[in-house]
Design an enzyme around this catalytic site. Structure first.
Site, mmCIF file in Angstrom:
data_model
loop_
_atom_site.group_PDB
_atom_site.id
_atom_site.type_symbol
_atom_site.label_atom_id
_atom_site.label_comp_id
_atom_site.label_asym_id
_atom_site.label_seq_id
_atom_site.Cartn_x
_atom_site.Cartn_y
_atom_site.Cartn_z
ATOM 1 N N LYS A 44 29.226 45.800 43.273
ATOM 2 C CA LYS A 44 30.787 46.023 42.969
ATOM 3 C C LYS A 44 31.094 44.887 41.604
ATOM 4 C CE LYS A 44 32.733 47.765 47.253
ATOM 5 N NZ LYS A 44 33.723 47.451 48.146
ATOM 6 N N ASP A 76 39.850 49.326 46.928
ATOM 7 C CA ASP A 76 39.787 48.444 48.050
ATOM 8 C C ASP A 76 41.216 47.830 48.646
ATOM 9 O OD1 ASP A 76 37.166 49.048 48.663
ATOM 10 O OD2 ASP A 76 36.644 47.551 47.718
#
Ligand code: ATR
Length: 275
Positions: free
Chosen positions: A66, A101
């Site tokens: 990520k 997220d």
């Protein structure tokens, strides 16, 4: 032609994203498929370039890629601030990076508690997930406290937010939870195979707390079980966040309204069947 989407990460074989997105494509009758691709950190740049060349429409990015993936995309400002992406959209030609997220967790919390502004939120953890979640809650006007095993990481994260404090996981934790409206576990503590682990026990919680665990495997973590024992009425499991971050990615890629219920059902069914 069939559109191809996927998730890159390592490990990625047990990801529930394929089940979730393929259920969404099926529900909407779209000619598309979502696959899992195991990609190591050293192959990441080639993988993103290759995906673009192959005409792949969109990717999710997961552990441990990520942060690194940010260097290989045009990232939206929020993702740059968070320092990580979990979504790449190829529709404009160049890979564009997003972080859904935090959006996912914010939606979960708004649905559970309503207004976030002014709420005292205690976040356990200071890693990538905690960064994404705390950024959105801080922006919404919550009063965030970061509690982390490594206190320096908590201090570092809090210093990047507008209105945040930090503590360690010692005796001060109970006092802070007592003064909190919302408790979020953004660590991996309690995740399979360490199902019996929790950073917070029933005696540290009060019934009016909202308790949200980002861990979804198992669906009822030890933390959520302890929350029930403490009489907590509002409990949210990690499947919700998985579904809402996925739904936000789906919308970025397809511009279609994601069929949330079908996505959540597919994930919960798979959890019961396969885990
Ligand atoms: P992610 O990107 O998934 O958030 P990470 O960056 O490795 O992953 O962060 C994991 C978080 O879980 C960290 O806050 C970590 O605490 P440290 O910063 O002290 O390492 C926390 N964590 C993991 N295992 C833990 C444990 N057994 N007890 C307490 N905290 C733990």
């Amino acid at each position: 032609m069939k559109k191809i989407y996927g998730i890159i990460g390592d490990p990625v074989a047990h990801s529930l994203s394929p089940v979730m997105h393929n259920a969404a494509f099926e529900k909407l009758g779209m000619d598309a498929v979502y696959l899992a691709f195991r990609v190591s950190k050293s192959e990441l740049e080639d993988a993103i370039r290759g995906a673009k060349s192959l005409g792949i429409s969109g990717l999710n990015v997961t552990i441990p890629l990520k942060e690194k993936a940010l260097s290989f995309v045009d990232a939206e400002e929020v993702a740059k601030k968070i320092g990580a992406i979990n979504t790449i959209d190829f529709s404009s030609g160049t890979p564009v990076g997003y972080n859904t997220d935090g959006i996912g967790s914010l939606r979960v919390l708004k649905e559970t508690t309503g207004e976030i502004k002014g709420k005292n939120v205690l976040i356990l953890g200071a890693g990538g997930a905690a960064k994404a979640i705390s950024f959105y809650l801080d922006t919404e006007g919550a009063k965030v406290t970061i509690a982390n095993r490594t206190k320096e990481r908590a201090a570092q994260l809090a210093s990047n937010l507008r209105n945040a404090d930090f503590i360690g996981l010692g005796a001060e934790l109970k006092k802070h939870i007592n003064a909190s409206d919302i408790l979020i576990n953004a660590t991996s503590v309690g995740m399979h195979p360490n199902e019996n682990a929790t950073l917070v026990s029933a005696d540290m919680m009060h019934p009016d707390l909202v308790v949200f665990d980002i861990v979804y495997n198992p669906m009822e973590t030890k933390l959520l079980n302890e929350a029930k024992r403490a009489g907590v009425k509002k409990i949210v499991d990690g499947v919700k966040m998985l579904v809402y971050q996925g739904a936000a990615s789906f919308k970025i890629w397809t511009k279609e309204e994601p069929p949330i219920k079908a996505m959540e059902k597919a994930v919960r069914d798979a959890m019961i069947r396969d885990y």
